[in-house]
Scaffold this active site. Structure first.
Site, mmCIF file in Angstrom:
data_model
loop_
_atom_site.group_PDB
_atom_site.id
_atom_site.type_symbol
_atom_site.label_atom_id
_atom_site.label_comp_id
_atom_site.label_asym_id
_atom_site.label_seq_id
_atom_site.Cartn_x
_atom_site.Cartn_y
_atom_site.Cartn_z
ATOM 1 N N ARG A 72 49.312 7.779 101.156
ATOM 2 C CA ARG A 72 49.808 6.419 101.000
ATOM 3 C C ARG A 72 50.899 6.299 99.940
ATOM 4 N NH1 ARG A 72 44.519 6.188 102.541
ATOM 5 N NH2 ARG A 72 43.721 6.266 100.417
ATOM 6 N N GLU A 117 34.104 13.733 94.008
ATOM 7 C CA GLU A 117 32.709 13.454 93.699
ATOM 8 C C GLU A 117 31.834 14.639 94.104
ATOM 9 O OE1 GLU A 117 29.393 9.909 94.384
ATOM 10 O OE2 GLU A 117 31.272 9.914 95.507
#
Length: 213
Positions: A72, A117
């Site tokens: 993006r 994560e």
């Protein structure tokens, strides 16, 4: 820093940008509040205002490189680069750029790992994309933990570029301390939008959401 704290307090463009971003709970997986900037891109005025705010900030900072993070960051970076007279450099996910891959300068593509994560990922850049002494701006749509931006900073600095700032459309207030961004300032337009009965967390690449009811 947030744009509202840096001369744009009360600027109606910021509210319009925020409202143009669609919030999608539990995407791409349960517990994630996705900040969807594709609806911002569909709003011509909000999209133009987003680019204009960045351009106004950076046009006089002698930026020679705008580096966009896949994917993006590619949506905003080229427009900013063209407007301020800089070159655009894509920072890509693994195996998207041609060339020999190495963690060192001998190859044609260098990579920098960062933690997710669960597990790791990396960004890659062609070694001839920047030159020593280039003044770089890094652009992405969202900053949560700052891990991806930190990897981008390390990539550019390994090739001798000076990272002036990171610019993001959306960011959590918790990133003001910049402790995970290698000491580089971060300029953010808006905070994540809230939706009813939900709150944010930053333990993921995206924004975790806890919903009641």
């Amino acid at each position: 820093m947030f744009a509202a704290e840096n001369g744009l307090k009360g600027d109606p463009r910021l509210e319009a940008i925020s409202q143009a971003i669609r919030v999608v709970p539990h995407f791409p997986k349960k517990g994630i509040m996705f900040q969807d900037i594709t609806t911002l891109l569909l709003d011509h005025k909000a999209f133009q205002d987003t680019v204009d705010i960045f351009v106004d900030r950076y046009r006089n900072m002698d930026i020679s490189v705008v580096a966009g993070i896949e994917a993006r960051g590619f949506m905003f970076g080229p427009s900013i680069a063209l407007a301020i007279g800089a070159k655009f450099v894509p920072l890509r996910k693994p195996k998207k750029l041609p060339g020999t891959r190495t963690k060192y300068h001998a190859g044609k593509v260098i990579c920098e790992e960062y933690e997710l994560e669960y597990g790791t990922d990396c960004l890659e850049m062609q070694v001839d994309a920047v030159q020593p002494g280039d003044r770089a701006l890094i652009v992405d749509d969202l900053v949560a933990t700052g891990g991806t931006l930190s990897a981008a900073i390390r990539l550019l600095e390994r090739m001798g570029a000076q990272v002036v700032e990171c610019g993001c459309v959306v960011g959590l207030p918790e990133v003001k301390g910049q402790c995970r961004l290698n000491g580089k300032p971060v300029y953010i337009l808006v905070e994540p939008r809230e939706i009813d009965n939900c709150r944010h967390d930053i333990s993921s690449e995206f924004l975790n959401v806890q919903c009641s009811g």
